[in-house]
Design a protein around this motif. Structure first.
Motif, PDB file in Angstrom:
ATOM      1  N   THR A   4       0.962  -1.155  -0.007  1.00  0.00           N
ATOM      2  CA  THR A   4       0.104  -0.102  -0.041  1.00  0.00           C
ATOM      3  C   THR A   4       0.946   1.169   0.163  1.00  0.00           C
ATOM      4  O   THR A   4       1.681   1.209   0.634  1.00  0.00           O
ATOM      5  CB  THR A   4      -0.956   0.140   1.374  1.00  0.00           C
ATOM      6  OG1 THR A   4      -0.171  -0.174   2.334  1.00  0.00           O
ATOM      7  CG2 THR A   4      -2.100  -1.043   1.194  1.00  0.00           C
ATOM      8  N   LYS A  25      -9.133  12.663  -6.060  1.00  0.00           N
ATOM      9  CA  LYS A  25      -9.441  11.442  -6.733  1.00  0.00           C
ATOM     10  C   LYS A  25      -8.279  10.989  -7.657  1.00  0.00           C
ATOM     11  O   LYS A  25      -8.065   9.965  -7.963  1.00  0.00           O
ATOM     12  CB  LYS A  25     -10.691  11.978  -7.687  1.00  0.00           C
ATOM     13  CG  LYS A  25     -12.129  11.984  -7.202  1.00  0.00           C
ATOM     14  CD  LYS A  25     -13.016  12.571  -8.166  1.00  0.00           C
ATOM     15  CE  LYS A  25     -14.221  12.651  -7.393  1.00  0.00           C
ATOM     16  NZ  LYS A  25     -15.461  13.373  -8.057  1.00  0.00           N
ATOM     17  N   SER A  27      -5.147  11.017  -6.927  1.00  0.00           N
ATOM     18  CA  SER A  27      -4.170  10.417  -5.854  1.00  0.00           C
ATOM     19  C   SER A  27      -4.722   8.739  -5.957  1.00  0.00           C
ATOM     20  O   SER A  27      -3.828   7.978  -6.088  1.00  0.00           O
ATOM     21  CB  SER A  27      -4.351  10.870  -4.551  1.00  0.00           C
ATOM     22  OG  SER A  27      -4.292  12.076  -4.530  1.00  0.00           O
ATOM     23  N   ARG A  28      -6.057   8.619  -6.000  1.00  0.00           N
ATOM     24  CA  ARG A  28      -6.495   7.213  -5.679  1.00  0.00           C
ATOM     25  C   ARG A  28      -6.164   6.552  -7.353  1.00  0.00           C
ATOM     26  O   ARG A  28      -5.895   5.308  -7.181  1.00  0.00           O
ATOM     27  CB  ARG A  28      -7.926   7.200  -5.488  1.00  0.00           C
ATOM     28  CG  ARG A  28      -8.734   5.967  -5.537  1.00  0.00           C
ATOM     29  CD  ARG A  28      -8.409   5.246  -4.365  1.00  0.00           C
ATOM     30  NE  ARG A  28      -8.613   3.674  -4.117  1.00  0.00           N
ATOM     31  CZ  ARG A  28      -7.842   2.775  -3.971  1.00  0.00           C
ATOM     32  NH1 ARG A  28      -6.802   2.963  -4.013  1.00  0.00           N
ATOM     33  NH2 ARG A  28      -8.215   1.759  -4.080  1.00  0.00           N
ATOM     34  N   LYS A  29      -6.543   7.360  -8.104  1.00  0.00           N
ATOM     35  CA  LYS A  29      -6.215   6.754  -9.615  1.00  0.00           C
ATOM     36  C   LYS A  29      -4.649   6.504 -10.010  1.00  0.00           C
ATOM     37  O   LYS A  29      -4.328   5.308 -10.613  1.00  0.00           O
ATOM     38  CB  LYS A  29      -6.671   7.854 -10.688  1.00  0.00           C
ATOM     39  CG  LYS A  29      -7.386   7.145 -11.701  1.00  0.00           C
ATOM     40  CD  LYS A  29      -7.724   8.483 -12.631  1.00  0.00           C
ATOM     41  CE  LYS A  29      -7.608   8.353 -14.269  1.00  0.00           C
ATOM     42  NZ  LYS A  29      -7.781   9.541 -14.952  1.00  0.00           N
ATOM     43  N   TYR A  32      -2.416   5.336  -5.017  1.00  0.00           N
ATOM     44  CA  TYR A  32      -2.141   5.808  -3.349  1.00  0.00           C
ATOM     45  C   TYR A  32      -3.499   5.264  -2.558  1.00  0.00           C
ATOM     46  O   TYR A  32      -4.416   5.183  -3.097  1.00  0.00           O
ATOM     47  CB  TYR A  32      -1.901   7.156  -3.258  1.00  0.00           C
ATOM     48  CG  TYR A  32      -0.698   7.738  -3.602  1.00  0.00           C
ATOM     49  CD1 TYR A  32       0.372   7.724  -3.020  1.00  0.00           C
ATOM     50  CD2 TYR A  32      -0.551   8.470  -4.994  1.00  0.00           C
ATOM     51  CE1 TYR A  32       1.683   7.960  -3.732  1.00  0.00           C
ATOM     52  CE2 TYR A  32       0.516   8.886  -5.570  1.00  0.00           C
ATOM     53  CZ  TYR A  32       1.651   8.731  -4.629  1.00  0.00           C
ATOM     54  OH  TYR A  32       2.925   9.107  -5.404  1.00  0.00           O
ATOM     55  N   HIS A  33      -3.109   4.643  -1.504  1.00  0.00           N
ATOM     56  CA  HIS A  33      -4.290   4.278  -0.796  1.00  0.00           C
ATOM     57  C   HIS A  33      -4.446   5.252   0.699  1.00  0.00           C
ATOM     58  O   HIS A  33      -5.383   4.947   1.370  1.00  0.00           O
ATOM     59  CB  HIS A  33      -3.938   3.029  -0.109  1.00  0.00           C
ATOM     60  CG  HIS A  33      -3.811   1.815  -0.929  1.00  0.00           C
ATOM     61  ND1 HIS A  33      -2.505   1.641  -1.817  1.00  0.00           N
ATOM     62  CD2 HIS A  33      -4.439   0.947  -1.726  1.00  0.00           C
ATOM     63  CE1 HIS A  33      -2.636   0.621  -2.716  1.00  0.00           C
ATOM     64  NE2 HIS A  33      -3.889   0.069  -2.537  1.00  0.00           N
ATOM     65  N   CYS A  55     -12.237  12.226   0.892  1.00  0.00           N
ATOM     66  CA  CYS A  55     -11.623  11.189   0.501  1.00  0.00           C
ATOM     67  C   CYS A  55     -12.498  10.131   0.835  1.00  0.00           C
ATOM     68  O   CYS A  55     -12.104   8.982   0.130  1.00  0.00           O
ATOM     69  CB  CYS A  55     -10.449  11.262   1.827  1.00  0.00           C
ATOM     70  SG  CYS A  55      -9.048  12.372   1.438  1.00  0.00           S
ATOM     71  N   ALA A  58     -13.903   9.518  -2.326  1.00  0.00           N
ATOM     72  CA  ALA A  58     -12.981   8.842  -3.406  1.00  0.00           C
ATOM     73  C   ALA A  58     -12.238   7.579  -2.889  1.00  0.00           C
ATOM     74  O   ALA A  58     -11.269   6.993  -3.828  1.00  0.00           O
ATOM     75  CB  ALA A  58     -11.822  10.018  -3.553  1.00  0.00           C
ATOM     76  N   LYS A  59     -12.683   6.870  -1.860  1.00  0.00           N
ATOM     77  CA  LYS A  59     -12.183   5.697  -1.384  1.00  0.00           C
ATOM     78  C   LYS A  59     -10.717   5.679  -1.172  1.00  0.00           C
ATOM     79  O   LYS A  59      -9.851   4.683  -1.672  1.00  0.00           O
ATOM     80  CB  LYS A  59     -12.575   4.440  -2.480  1.00  0.00           C
ATOM     81  CG  LYS A  59     -14.139   4.230  -2.485  1.00  0.00           C
ATOM     82  CD  LYS A  59     -14.498   3.360  -3.357  1.00  0.00           C
ATOM     83  CE  LYS A  59     -15.926   2.941  -3.555  1.00  0.00           C
ATOM     84  NZ  LYS A  59     -16.372   2.387  -4.749  1.00  0.00           N
ATOM     85  N   ILE A  60     -10.351   6.547  -0.307  1.00  0.00           N
ATOM     86  CA  ILE A  60      -8.873   6.724   0.078  1.00  0.00           C
ATOM     87  C   ILE A  60      -8.624   7.227   1.510  1.00  0.00           C
ATOM     88  O   ILE A  60      -9.560   7.898   1.817  1.00  0.00           O
ATOM     89  CB  ILE A  60      -8.000   7.876  -1.041  1.00  0.00           C
ATOM     90  CG1 ILE A  60      -6.801   7.761  -0.896  1.00  0.00           C
ATOM     91  CG2 ILE A  60      -8.748   9.436  -0.765  1.00  0.00           C
ATOM     92  CD1 ILE A  60      -5.942   8.548  -1.989  1.00  0.00           C
TER      93      ILE A  60
END
Lengths: 243, 109
Positions: A4, A25, A27-29, A32-33, A55, A58-60
């Motif tokens: 991760t 968004k 960062s996730r793409k 990054y977790h 966040c 955006a699931k982060i």
């Protein structure tokens, strides 16, 4: 187990919610977790809520962070006293040797960072020795590496090569962060690690600097900030009348 | 005996405001490699543009196996091409074009 990645220094303009949302968004793409965004000292609690919500969408994972820029060590101690229990990560930008030494030996500081100007980079052997006795990490932002050109970049690379070698010999953890202030300056974790090869970090330690090193800071601080924490080595495992 | 040349194919995503032609793109990559590693370093990379799609902003380049990390760093250091703000990301790396296309399909799904 899948690695991760974390970017502990994402710097969107918090007054521009659209840009902040896009950068989160992205960062996730980019893979990054977990991200940390420096919050203004005046409004830590208000900013945390909406950033955490954004966040989550955006699931982060979001980590609260403040960047302290004290002028004296007394000012640093005062800031630490007020903020340590409020935020998950405290970074100190050391603009004088006195502050750098104080920050390196204080257990409440998580990250040491230094300005790009060479005369303000105080990470030498004495600093590393102090840092090795605490849990402080050295942060390296990649942004100046990709924005500077020519002589300034050569000088910065040379300073970073010296600093990472010192950090390695004193076993001070190094963290690689983007320091991105806009979307076009954001890079994937593997790209940050590749850039670290320019100042002599080997591939495995560079990858650790984007994953396990920042993750361990967050894990440690979250356990300290949890309501079950009593003191180092002591935590509440169960509550109730039968305890 | 002559050692077999090992190559790697890199699929790249180009993020930029406008459009770039293939020449502008590959020149920018060469310039980045030359700036960071000099002519000696650049000579080791065997850098070649294999495919370029300006509409989808995708490119495929071929490099020497040993220099993948050098190329990754050089690509990450590109922030502008001409007057356009640009970021180039490596989508995937593969040993053959066939496997690269398979991996890219996988990424799209």
């Amino acid at each position: 187990m899948k690695r991760t990645y974390a970017d502990l220094h994402l710097c969107p303009n918090l007054k521009n919610p659209k840009q902040t949302e896009n950068m989160i968004k992205k960062s996730r793409k980019l893979g990054y977790h977990l991200i940390a965004i420096p919050l203004p000292l005046s409004s830590v609690e208000e900013e945390v809520e909406w950033l955490r919500r954004m966040c989550k969408e955006a699931k982060i994972d979001f980590v609260s962070r403040v960047d302290l820029k004290p002028k004296t060590s007394r000012e640093l101690l005062k800031d630490l006293r007020g903020l340590r229990r409020k935020v998950e990560i405290i970074a100190v930008t050391c603009e004088s040797k006195q502050v750098a030494r104080q920050a390196a030996k204080d257990h409440r500081v998580d990250i040491l960072s230094f300005p790009t100007e060479l005369r303000k980079r105080f990470f030498d052997r004495a600093e590393a020795e102090l840092a090795s006795k605490t849990t402080v990490s050295l942060e390296i932002d990649v942004k100046p590496l990709i924005t500077l050109k020519g002589k300034p970049r050569i000088r910065l690379l040379s300073a970073l090569r010296r600093e990472t070698a010192i950090a390695k010999s004193f076993q001070v953890p190094v963290i690689l962060s983007s320091g991105a202030t806009e979307e076009s300056l954001m890079r994937k974790p593997r790209e940050l690690a590749a850039l670290a090869s320019l100042f002599g970090m080997d591939k495995s330690s560079a990858v650790e600097a984007t994953s396990s090193n920042p993750m361990s800071i967050v894990k440690r601080n979250r356990s300290k900030l949890s309501s079950n924490f009593v003191a180092p080595g002591i935590r509440i495992v169960r509550r109730g009348k039968d305890c | 005996m002559l050692k077999k040349v090992r190559r790697r194919y890199l699929a790249l995503k180009i993020e930029c405001d406008g459009t770039l032609n293939s020449r502008e793109f590959i020149n920018a990559v060469w310039n980045a490699v030359l700036t960071l590693y000099g002519e000696y370093g650049a000579s080791k990379t065997n850098l070649n543009l294999i495919d370029y799609n300006s509409e989808e902003k995708l490119a495929v380049i071929r490099v020497a196996h040993a220099t993948v990390e050098m190329i990754r760093a050089a690509l990450a250091s590109i922030t502008r091409i001409g007057d356009k703000s640009v970021a180039i990301h490596v989508l995937t790396v593969s040993g053959t074009i066939k496997a690269l296309h398979r991996k890219m399909k996988h990424l799209n799904h």
